[in-house]
Design an enzyme around this catalytic site. Structure first.
Site, PDB file in Angstrom:
ATOM      1  N   HIS A 260      13.281  75.089  55.563  1.00 50.93           N
ATOM      2  CA  HIS A 260      13.352  73.806  56.250  1.00 50.93           C
ATOM      3  C   HIS A 260      12.647  73.931  57.596  1.00 50.93           C
ATOM      4  O   HIS A 260      12.138  74.986  57.951  1.00 50.93           O
ATOM      5  CB  HIS A 260      14.819  73.412  56.487  1.00 50.93           C
ATOM      6  CG  HIS A 260      15.555  73.011  55.253  1.00 50.93           C
ATOM      7  ND1 HIS A 260      15.894  71.717  54.969  1.00 50.93           N
ATOM      8  CD2 HIS A 260      16.022  73.741  54.214  1.00 50.93           C
ATOM      9  CE1 HIS A 260      16.534  71.654  53.817  1.00 50.93           C
ATOM     10  NE2 HIS A 260      16.626  72.876  53.327  1.00 50.93           N
ATOM     11  N   SER A 261      12.625  72.827  58.343  1.00 51.50           N
ATOM     12  CA  SER A 261      12.217  72.898  59.728  1.00 51.50           C
ATOM     13  C   SER A 261      13.014  71.832  60.469  1.00 51.50           C
ATOM     14  O   SER A 261      13.523  70.911  59.849  1.00 51.50           O
ATOM     15  CB  SER A 261      10.717  72.650  59.884  1.00 51.50           C
ATOM     16  OG  SER A 261      10.396  71.294  59.689  1.00 51.50           O
ATOM     17  N   TYR A 262      13.153  71.841  61.770  1.00 50.07           N
ATOM     18  CA  TYR A 262      12.644  72.863  62.665  1.00 50.07           C
ATOM     19  C   TYR A 262      13.804  73.428  63.473  1.00 50.07           C
ATOM     20  O   TYR A 262      14.905  72.862  63.381  1.00 50.07           O
ATOM     21  CB  TYR A 262      11.621  72.220  63.652  1.00 50.07           C
ATOM     22  CG  TYR A 262      12.214  71.079  64.454  1.00 50.07           C
ATOM     23  CD1 TYR A 262      12.728  71.286  65.752  1.00 50.07           C
ATOM     24  CD2 TYR A 262      12.320  69.799  63.924  1.00 50.07           C
ATOM     25  CE1 TYR A 262      13.286  70.247  66.479  1.00 50.07           C
ATOM     26  CE2 TYR A 262      12.890  68.771  64.648  1.00 50.07           C
ATOM     27  CZ  TYR A 262      13.360  69.000  65.919  1.00 50.07           C
ATOM     28  OH  TYR A 262      13.941  67.961  66.624  1.00 50.07           O
TER      29      TYR A 262
ATOM     30  N   GLU B 163      15.115  77.710  59.137  1.00 49.32           N
ATOM     31  CA  GLU B 163      14.549  76.567  59.861  1.00 49.32           C
ATOM     32  C   GLU B 163      13.336  77.089  60.612  1.00 49.32           C
ATOM     33  O   GLU B 163      13.464  77.845  61.572  1.00 49.32           O
ATOM     34  CB  GLU B 163      15.565  76.004  60.863  1.00 49.32           C
ATOM     35  CG  GLU B 163      16.853  75.489  60.229  1.00 49.32           C
ATOM     36  CD  GLU B 163      16.748  74.043  59.768  1.00 49.32           C
ATOM     37  OE1 GLU B 163      15.671  73.453  59.927  1.00 49.32           O
ATOM     38  OE2 GLU B 163      17.746  73.532  59.251  1.00 49.32           O
TER      39      GLU B 163
ATOM     40  N   GLU C  35       9.429  67.783  56.342  1.00 47.85           N
ATOM     41  CA  GLU C  35       9.333  69.141  56.870  1.00 47.85           C
ATOM     42  C   GLU C  35       8.135  69.851  56.236  1.00 47.85           C
ATOM     43  O   GLU C  35       8.262  70.867  55.538  1.00 47.85           O
ATOM     44  CB  GLU C  35      10.677  69.859  56.655  1.00 47.85           C
ATOM     45  CG  GLU C  35      11.798  69.147  57.428  1.00 47.85           C
ATOM     46  CD  GLU C  35      13.224  69.544  57.040  1.00 47.85           C
ATOM     47  OE1 GLU C  35      13.389  70.519  56.287  1.00 47.85           O
ATOM     48  OE2 GLU C  35      14.167  68.867  57.491  1.00 47.85           O
TER      49      GLU C  35
ATOM     50  N   ARG D 131      12.886  61.562  55.067  1.00 44.63           N
ATOM     51  CA  ARG D 131      13.571  62.832  54.832  1.00 44.63           C
ATOM     52  C   ARG D 131      14.080  62.985  53.388  1.00 44.63           C
ATOM     53  O   ARG D 131      14.061  64.067  52.806  1.00 44.63           O
ATOM     54  CB  ARG D 131      14.769  62.910  55.797  1.00 44.63           C
ATOM     55  CG  ARG D 131      15.794  64.000  55.512  1.00 44.63           C
ATOM     56  CD  ARG D 131      16.924  63.892  56.532  1.00 44.63           C
ATOM     57  NE  ARG D 131      18.111  64.667  56.205  1.00 44.63           N
ATOM     58  CZ  ARG D 131      18.417  65.845  56.772  1.00 44.63           C
ATOM     59  NH1 ARG D 131      17.610  66.388  57.645  1.00 44.63           N
ATOM     60  NH2 ARG D 131      19.532  66.462  56.453  1.00 44.63           N
TER      61      ARG D 131
ATOM     62  N   HIS E 162      13.419  68.518  52.227  1.00 44.66           N
ATOM     63  CA  HIS E 162      13.312  67.386  53.151  1.00 44.66           C
ATOM     64  C   HIS E 162      11.840  67.035  53.319  1.00 44.66           C
ATOM     65  O   HIS E 162      11.038  67.844  53.759  1.00 44.66           O
ATOM     66  CB  HIS E 162      13.967  67.724  54.497  1.00 44.66           C
ATOM     67  CG  HIS E 162      15.459  67.775  54.393  1.00 44.66           C
ATOM     68  ND1 HIS E 162      16.232  68.687  55.062  1.00 44.66           N
ATOM     69  CD2 HIS E 162      16.308  67.007  53.662  1.00 44.66           C
ATOM     70  CE1 HIS E 162      17.513  68.477  54.761  1.00 44.66           C
ATOM     71  NE2 HIS E 162      17.583  67.472  53.914  1.00 44.66           N
TER      72      HIS E 162
HETATM   73  N1  ARG Z   1      18.772  71.308  58.562  1.00 46.74           N
HETATM   74  C1  ARG Z   1      19.488  71.560  57.323  1.00 46.74           C
HETATM   75  C2  ARG Z   1      20.194  70.310  56.908  1.00 46.74           C
HETATM   76  O1  ARG Z   1      20.690  69.589  57.764  1.00 46.74           O
HETATM   77  C3  ARG Z   1      20.386  72.707  57.503  1.00 46.74           C
HETATM   78  C4  ARG Z   1      21.367  73.004  56.453  1.00 46.74           C
HETATM   79  C5  ARG Z   1      22.013  74.316  56.710  1.00 46.74           C
HETATM   80  N2  ARG Z   1      22.952  74.683  55.709  1.00 46.74           N
HETATM   81  C6  ARG Z   1      24.177  74.275  55.690  1.00 46.74           C
HETATM   82  N3  ARG Z   1      24.905  74.607  54.661  1.00 46.74           N
HETATM   83  N4  ARG Z   1      24.699  73.598  56.652  1.00 46.74           N
HETATM   84  O2  ARG Z   1      20.238  69.996  55.771  1.00 46.74           O
HETATM   85 ZN    ZN Z   2      15.608  70.167  56.318  1.00 44.08          ZN
END
Ligand code: ARG
Ligand code: ZN
Length: 456
Positions: A343-345, A418, A192, A244, A189
């Site tokens: 990733h963050s956050y 994160e 981030e 993003r 992303h």
């Molecule tokens: N912030 C990430 C996203 O939205 C988290 C993903 C976490 N992993 C998942 N398989 N949901 O992409």
């Molecule tokens: Zn992310």
């Protein structure tokens, strides 16, 4: 033994204005914790009806923190609406542009030149760097540490930038067999930034301070991709700090009939539909684009609307960036024992699955490692992480890389981290927090790498 250059930590540099194309003056970051399903629904409606003026930094879910960025044009309407619906909100950031301006110290040309002549590359851990600085650092390391480091191009981005990985390996194990390896990617992303900075810090430690990590390097090889989405990353430096997705364009081929848009601002609705209709919304969310329950709408968490931040793309692996990662991992799945994506956050260590609330058979093993990593992180300077399954702790999503790595590539240890913070700055974590964030993350990552490598 290879012992390398130790980075200097001494100097203080000027903080200056970083000018980005889009101005976020008076955009406010609001925080809401929806208490009921109805409140979640109200937020989801807001999300769908005002896609250009309300950006959700975290997706709405019951009793979960939801941070949303509201543009000044509709700010008072949104606040009034929330008051009417008896939904409490907090103002986390009252003028986003002010935070953007002060986040990242600028690097004057002469300073870059100095760095280059003194250390052979332009990386520091005092600011967020551009793609070229980072790639230059990888190439520098490959040249300086030829027996330890290998840099490989695994594909190119939509706009033609090299997708590079750096491998760190001290060679075969005692029995002459290849060691297991851990894959780490960051910057999937674009906005981030901290994830990319942390990945380069890990590279710095493993390579330039390899003498400190001989036991770890005896156990496992490392494959690190610090900029998984270079087009998006550059775009956040030049045009929109909050971008993003990737930067690809696709034919407008979605017939997105099911989204309700009760726009209060008719003009914004028209502009949105115009963009959508002419297919001029760029980019796909790479973390919705992997071929794992891709686009299944009963799971949720991904959008079929090209203009949305979580657009899953026209097809699984439509993006050259996700394709390159998947191809590489598939070719090396027999040795890659751990998949970690930064990733963050939020400060969370997420364990599969994201596409279902069910749990994998080895869930408690994965949780055990994650819990020990969390403890190692807290020990560095007290930063608290939460640990749990992605779908529960965060929200369900389809097409995410961690799920794909585990379910499709058979990589047992799949995690999403994160990083900092919990919303004080969100994606705009000041550069002064790069080193502290990197130190604690590195402590956690070492636990994961070691325990996973030793697991049967
Ligand atoms: N912030 C990430 C996203 O939205 C988290 C993903 C976490 N992993 C998942 N398989 N949901 O992409
Ligand atoms: Zn992310």
């Amino acid at each position: 033994k290879i012992v390398g250059y130790i980075m200097d930590d001494g100097e203080v540099e000027d903080v200056d204005v970083q000018s980005n194309g889009i101005d976020y003056k008076d955009h406010q970051l609001l925080r809401i914790t929806p208490k009921t399903k109805k409140q979640v629904r109200i937020l989801q409606e807001l999300k769908n009806s005002e896609p250009d003026d309300v950006k959700f930094w975290t997706l709405p879910a019951k009793d979960k923190i939801t941070d949303l960025l509201v543009s000044p044009g509709i700010l008072s309407d949104v606040k009034e609406y929330l008051r009417q619906k008896k939904i409490n909100y907090l103002i986390l950031i009252s003028d986003l542009q002010r935070v953007i301006k002060s986040q990242n110290p600028r690097m004057p040309k002469e300073r870059r030149q100095d760095l280059y002549s003194n250390q052979g590359h332009t990386m520091t851990w005092k600011r967020y760097h551009r793609y070229d600085d980072i790639m230059g650092y990888l190439d520098y390391l490959a040249e300086k540490f030829p027996t330890l480091v290998e840099v490989q191009e695994i594909g190119s981005s939509f706009e033609g930038r090299a997708l590079k990985i750096l491998k760190v390996s001290t060679g075969a194990n005692k029995n002459g067999e290849p060691k297991p390896s851990i894959w780490i990617d960051a910057g999937m992303h674009a906005r981030e930034w901290i994830s990319t900075a942390v990945a380069t810090y890990i590279i710095n430690q493993l390579v330039e301070k390899n003498a400190n990590y001989t036991r770890l390097l005896d156990l496992t090889d490392w494959i690190i991709m610090p900029v998984a989405n270079p087009d998006g990353y550059e775009f956040t430096h030049t045009n929109d700090r909050l971008w993003r997705k990737t930067r690809s364009t696709h034919e407008s081929d979605s017939d997105d009939g099911d989204e309700t848009r009760q726009a209060t601002g008719i003009l914004s609705m028209i502009s949105h539909y115009t963009k959508w209709f002419f297919g001029s919304c760029e980019g796909v969310d790479p973390n919705r684009n992997f071929n794992i329950h891709w686009g299944e709408d009963k799971v949720g968490g991904a959008s079929t609307d090209p203009c949305h931040d979580t657009y899953a793309g026209p097809s699984p692996f439509s993006e050259p960036e996700t394709r390159a990662i998947a191809n590489y991992i598939m070719r090396h799945k027999d040795t890659i024992k751990t998949y970690l994506t930064l990733h963050s956050y939020s400060q969370m260590l997420l364990v599969p699955w994201g596409f279902t609330r069910e749990r994998p058979a080895d869930f408690s093993h994965l949780m055990d490692i994650a819990t020990k990593a969390k403890q190692a992180i807290a020990k560095v300077s007290g930063t608290e992480y939460r640990v749990g399954p992605a779908a529960e702790l965060l929200y369900p999503t389809t097409g995410s890389s961690d799920d794909w790595a585990k379910a499709k590539a058979g990589i047992k240890h799949a995690y999403t981290m994160e990083l900092r913070d919990r919303g004080a700055y969100g994606f705009l974590l000041p550069a002064s927090q790069i080193v502290p964030t990197a130190r604690e993350t590195w402590a956690g990552v070492r636990v994961i790498a070691r325990m996973a490598a030793l697991a049967p």
